[in-house]
Enzyme design. Structure first.
Site, PDB file in Angstrom:
ATOM      1  N   LYS A 141      69.940 -68.988  60.133  1.00  0.00           N
ATOM      2  CA  LYS A 141      69.269 -70.216  60.561  1.00  0.00           C
ATOM      3  C   LYS A 141      69.443 -70.417  62.061  1.00  0.00           C
ATOM      4  O   LYS A 141      68.507 -70.807  62.772  1.00  0.00           O
ATOM      5  CB  LYS A 141      69.824 -71.408  59.788  1.00  0.00           C
ATOM      6  N   HIS A 294      45.949 -39.909  33.074  1.00  0.00           N
ATOM      7  CA  HIS A 294      45.417 -41.130  33.682  1.00  0.00           C
ATOM      8  C   HIS A 294      45.737 -42.356  32.823  1.00  0.00           C
ATOM      9  O   HIS A 294      44.890 -43.216  32.587  1.00  0.00           O
ATOM     10  CB  HIS A 294      43.915 -41.015  33.921  1.00  0.00           C
ATOM     11  N   ASN A 436      37.827 -50.613  25.760  1.00  0.00           N
ATOM     12  CA  ASN A 436      37.713 -50.686  24.304  1.00  0.00           C
ATOM     13  C   ASN A 436      38.189 -49.362  23.704  1.00  0.00           C
ATOM     14  O   ASN A 436      37.841 -48.307  24.202  1.00  0.00           O
ATOM     15  CB  ASN A 436      36.267 -50.935  23.879  1.00  0.00           C
TER      16      ASN A 436
END
Length: 538
Positions: A141, A294, A436
Site C-alpha cells: 500500500k 479433438h 448433438n
C-alpha cells in the site's frame, strides 16, 4: 537518478523460507544497512554476519503465543505505513520516536505445502500466516515510500540496489507492490478454498437460499487460485500463447501427471488427454479404454483385459485414431503396448504400466506417456466468458435416470441381458460425446459416433455412416444399439437409426413430440427406453 528512487537505509526482514537470503545478508553488511528481523530469520542473518536488531527491541514486547504475535505492533507498522512524502507523517514518526522502513522482505508460512503433506487440521491452521500478509499489504500500500520484496527471485537485484545505494524507482516499487498484492490474494484464496471444502454450513445456519443440486450454496464470491506450473509452446494454434496453472491444494489431479516419455505436452494434448482420462473413469470398475481426438471419442470400449478393450475401442474408427490420445483406467499391459506401438499416437495416459509395456512405449520418442495415479475428482466446472465465469457441478453418471432399473420402456419388447448391457454402455459413453450426440454400440464398444452437429438428424446420419464406411464392408449397425444425449425432437433422427438396423435405443425423452417418436419405434419393432436424464456436452 530520478527523484522517485529511494535509497534503502533500513530494512525489515521476516521470511519462512531462508533460501537465497545469503545474497541479501552480504549486501546489508557491505552497505551498513540497519536490519530489523524476527525469530529464526534474525538468527540466520546474525549467523551470516549481519548486525540484526531483533523485532522485540523495536516493539518493546517479546514474541508471544508460540510466535503467533511478533510484528503486529504500531512500532513496526507505523514504520511500514508512514508516507514519507507526507510532512505530517514524517512529523508524527519523529514525535513517536519511530524510524521508517525503506525495504520490507517477507515470505509466508507454507500453508499449501502443509496441507499437501497430509498434516492434520490443527497443523494446517498454524500455518495460516497473519503477520506476514499484514506486513506485505502495508508495504505494498505504501509503495510511495517502501519497496516490498516477496519473491526470492528478486533478491539478487535487491542486493545490488541496496549495495549501490540506488534503491528502487517509484515505477519499480509499484511493480513489486502489484506482485505482492497478487501473492497475498493467492494465499488467502488458497485458505478460502481449503476452508470451504472442509467447513460446511451447519444446519443451524441453513436458510431458504437457492441451492445447487449437490445441496450446497454457491458462494457469493468465487475465490480460487492457481500457480503457474510452466508455459507451453503455444495454445490451440501457434499464434496463441498458453500456460499450465495448477491447483496449489491438489497434487494428484491430471494437471500433475507424471510424464514418463515423449515430447513436452502441448495445450491441445492436455485438453484431449484430460477428456480421455475422464471418459474411461465413467466405466469404472470395469476395464475401459478411450481413444479421443479433438476432445471427442473416436472409440470407447469395455474389455475383459485392457488389451481387448483397446482393440475394440480402436476398431471403432482406426482412421480418426491416427494422431489421437489413448486413455486406460487400469494398468497398461505389454499386449496393449504392442498394439499401440504401430499406431501414431500423441498421448497415452494410465494409472500404471507394466515394466515391459513402458519400455516398449518409450521406444516411440514422440509418444507422450503419462501416469496419473488417481481418478478425476473435480466436482465443479468453470468456464470463462467475457466479463464473467460460469460455474456448474460436473456432469457425472449419477443422476437417477442413469440407472437402467429406472428407465421407462416406451416401445418394443424389454431388452434381454446382453442388449441391456450394451444400452447401459452406450448411455455411459454418450456422456463423453459433444452435442448433438448419437452413439451406436455393440458388444460394449462404440461402432459409430455422430458428434458436434447442429441437429440430431445429421448426428444420426454421421453415426450410421461412420459405423459402416469404417468397417471394411461389414454391417456393424445391424443388431446394435444406440444412445442419444438428448431427446429426438422429431421421429426423423430415430428413423435413420432404425432403418440402418439398430434394434434398441436409449434416450432422455421429454420432447413435445415424444409420442410420435415412440410410435415410430413401435412400428419399426425397435425397443426404446427413456431415462428422464440428459447428458448435453458443449
Amino acid at each position: 537518478m530520478s527523484d522517485s528512487y529511494r535509497p534503502i537505509h533500513r530494512a525489515l526482514v521476516s521470511v519462512f523460507h531462508k533460501e537465497g537470503i545469503e545474497v541479501l545478508a552480504q549486501a546489508f553488511k557491505n552497505a551498513g544497512t540497519e536490519v530489523v528481523s524476527t525469530g529464526s530469520t534474525a538468527k540466520k542473518l546474525a549467523e551470516l554476519g549481519v548486525n540484526v536488531t531483533p523485532v522485540e527491541k523495536v516493539t518493546g514486547f517479546p514474541e508471544s503465543l508460540d510466535g503467533r504475535v511478533k510484528t503486529l505492533d504500531p512500532h513496526i507498522h507505523s514504520g511500514i505505513l508512514a508516507d514519507m512524502t507526507n510532512p505530517e507523517h514524517r512529523s508524527q514518526l519523529a514525535e513517536l520516536g519511530i524510524r521508517p522502513f525503506d525495504l520490507v522482505v517477507v515470505n509466508l508460512y507454507p500453508f499449501a505445502d502443509t496441507v499437501r503433506s497430509g498434516a492434520d487440521e490443527a497443523q494446517d491452521i498454524e500455518k495460516i500466516d497473519i503477520g506476514g500478509p499484514s506486513m506485505i499489504r502495508g508495504a505494498a500500500k505504501n509503495h510511495a515510500s517502501v519497496a516490498i520484496i516477496t519473491d526470492p527471485a528478486d533478491y539478487s537485484l535487491t542486493a545490488t540496489r541496496v549495495q549501490n545505494g540506488e534503491g528502487f524507482s517509484l515505477e519499480e516499487r509499484k511493480w513489486f507492490a502489484a506482485k505482492a498484492f497478487a501473492q497475498t490474494a493467492s494465499y488467502d484464496a488458497t485458505i478460502a478454498g481449503w476452508t470451504s471444502s472442509r467447513w460446511a454450513k451447519p444446519q443451524t445456519l441453513q436458510s431458504d437460499a437457492a441451492q445447487d443440486s449437490a445441496g450446497t450454496e454457491f458462494a457469493p464470491t468465487l475465490s480460487r487460485t492457481w500457480d503457474l506450473a510452466h508455459t507451453l509452446r503455444y495454445g490451440e494454434n501457434p499464434h496463441q500463447q498458453a500456460a499450465l496453472y495448477i491447483d496449489p491444494l491438489n497434487q494428484i489431479g491430471f494437471a500433475h501427471a507424471e510424464q514418463l516419455g515423449g515430447k513436452p505436452m502441448s495445450y491441445n494434448n492436455y485438453v484431449d488427454a484430460d477428456s480421455a482420462w475422464r471418459s474411461v473413469w465413467d466405466f469404472a470398475p470395469a476395464i475401459a479404454v478411450a481413444v479421443v481426438k479433438h476432445s471427442n471419442p473416436c472409440g470407447l470400449a469395455i474389455g475383459a483385459t485392457v488389451a481387448q478393450a483397446h482393440r475394440k475401442a480402436h476398431a471403432c474408427d482406426p482412421m480418426s485414431a491416427y494422431g489421437g490420445v489413448i486413455a486406460a483406467n487400469t494398468r497398461v499391459s505389454l499386449e496393449m503396448a504392442q498394439q499401440v506401438k504401430p499406431i501414431f499416437t500423441e498421448v497415452i495416459v494410465a494409472p500404471a504400466y507394466d515394466e515391459e509395456a513402458l519400455s516398449l512405449l518409450q521406444t516411440k520418442k514422440n509418444l507422450r506417456i503419462l501416469r496419473v495415479a488417481n481418478p478425476p475428482k473435480t466436482q465443479r466446472q468453470l468456464r470463462q466468458i467475457d466479463g464473467g465465469m460460469l460455474v456448474q457441478s460436473k456432469d457425472m453418471i449419477d443422476a437417477p435416470g442413469d440407472r437402467s432399473d429406472t428407465w421407462q420402456l416406451v416401445a418394443g419388447s424389454a431388452a434381454d441381458d446382453g442388449t441391456l448391457r450394451d444400452l447401459e454402455f452406450a448411455w455411459r459413453a454418450i456422456r463423453s460425446v459433444k452435442s448433438n450426440a448419437i452413439l451406436i454400440a455393440s458388444d460394449q464398444a462404440t461402432v459409430g459416433i455422430g458428434m458436434g452437429q447442429v441437429n440430431r438428424v445429421d448426428s444420426s446420419q454421421l453415426a450410421v455412416t461412420r459405423a459402416n464406411t469404417l468397417a471394411d464392408g461389414a454391417n456393424r449397425i445391424q443388431g446394435a444399439v444406440a444412445a442419444s444425449d438428448a431427446f429426438f425432437p422429431f421421429p426423423d433422427g430415430f428413423e435413420i437409426l432404425s432403418n440402418a438396423g439398430v434394434k434398441a435405443v436409449v434416450q432422455p425423452g421429454g420432447s413435445i413430440r415424444d409420442e410420435a417418436v415412440f410410435e415410430s419405434a413401435k412400428k419399426a419393432g425397435v425397443t426404446m427406453y427413456v431415462t428422464g436424464t440428459r447428458h448435453f456436452f458443449h
